[in-house]
Scaffold this active site. Structure first.
Site, short mmCIF file in Angstrom:
data_model
loop_
_atom_site.label_atom_id
_atom_site.label_comp_id
_atom_site.label_asym_id
_atom_site.label_seq_id
_atom_site.Cartn_x
_atom_site.Cartn_y
_atom_site.Cartn_z
N TYR A 1 0.83 -1.06 -0.10
CA TYR A 1 -0.01 0.01 0.01
C TYR A 1 0.88 1.28 0.19
O TYR A 1 1.36 1.72 1.15
CB TYR A 1 -0.96 0.10 1.34
N PHE B 1 -13.12 -5.16 0.70
CA PHE B 1 -14.25 -4.50 0.07
C PHE B 1 -15.76 -4.78 0.68
O PHE B 1 -16.69 -5.06 0.09
CB PHE B 1 -14.20 -4.94 -1.53
#
Length: 291
Positions: free
Chosen positions: A71, A216
């Protein structure tokens, strides 16, 4: 549907789960991927705001924070360290290794043992810890034997640098193959109200006591459209469709550990409030039927 919450730490209303049998976390966690720049690449536009989100998450009772070396890369690790180090005793930082990054939106699996070890060592350094509580293989590299990939993580575990090992985007067969090499404490797959393809893995995880971390988790797709059953049910109870989607996940299985992410404090507070929503069996069935 009822709502239960504590004014001080509302995330605690989600209940707890012990990852690996000994690492207790509040079930509603926080995912950091959205704290980076566009395409999960580079620094956030508002670094001060990202720091504020992380600190507010812990204030709200979030004890599981999910990150990854990929990330940024390493941007979220730095944000977490700046915001939260030294870490409270009840805060668990889960991270991942196994991807290389070539630019925005670009992700390439790399599971060579020496790379997994290098990235683990860098995670330790960037997070400012001596041991990673939960280290997840971000993706299985099809070009490297699975035994070699899990074996390297197990070696790091035996050296005291990793407490528990997890997997991401795997099948039941892959989990069982990995468990033949080392204990697996968690799996992290795409799963939400509108995408339940990992249901078999979730049920397997529940039976085996393995944490299931859905990524998600807020996605509702067309289920939340104007006039939809989800939108109508949310409106009737003063909640948002996203909050009901999180409540549905928490109701779905006791091993479920959702990690909704955001770069907004207001959105974070909205997400965490979902921990206090209790669906009735009829409401859970109605949401499940929206598939």
């Amino acid at each position: 549907m009822s709502t239960e919450t504590s004014p001080a730490t509302p995330a605690a209303a989600s209940g707890t789960f012990a990852i690996g049998g000994d690492l207790s976390v509040n079930r509603l966690g926080f995912g950091t991927m959205q704290l980076t720049g566009p395409g999960v690449w580079g620094e956030p536009a508002d670094r001060t705001g990202a720091i504020a989100v992380l600190r507010r998450a812990v204030e709200l009772g979030v004890t599981l924070i999910d990150t990854a070396d990929a990330y940024g890369p390493f941007v979220t690790d730095g944000l977490i360290r700046e915001a939260l180090h030294p870490y409270a005793d009840d805060v668990t930082i889960a991270t991942k290794v196994g991807f290389t990054r070539q630019g925005p939106h670009a992700w390439t699996p790399l599971g060579r043992p020496e790379y997994l070890r290098q990235q683990t060592e860098l995670n330790l350094r960037h997070l400012g810890v001596d041991r990673i509580d939960l280290l997840q293989l971000h993706r299985i590299d099809p070009k490297v034997p699975l035994d070699d990939q899990i074996g390297e993580l197990a070696a790091l575990q035996s050296e005291g640098k990793v407490r528990h090992i997890g997997l991401s985007e795997v099948t039941v067969d892959e989990v069982e193959a990995a468990r033949a090499v080392a204990p697996i404490a968690s799996v992290q797959n795409l799963f939400n109200l509108s995408n339940r393809r990992a249901s078999e893995l979730l049920d397997y995880s529940g039976a085996e006591g393995i944490a299931f971390i859905p990524w998600f988790p807020l996605a509702t797709g067309e289920l939340a459209g104007e006039g939809s059953a989800l939108a109508s049910l949310a409106a009737a109870h003063g909640s948002t469709p996203g909050q009901l989607a999180l409540a549905w996940l928490l109701h779905r299985s006791p091993v479920m550990l959702p990690i909704p992410g955001t770069s907004s404090v207001a959105h974070l507070e909205e997400n965490v409030a979902a921990a206090g929503i209790r669906l009735s069996d009829d409401e859970f069935a109605a949401l499940t039927a929206l598939d």
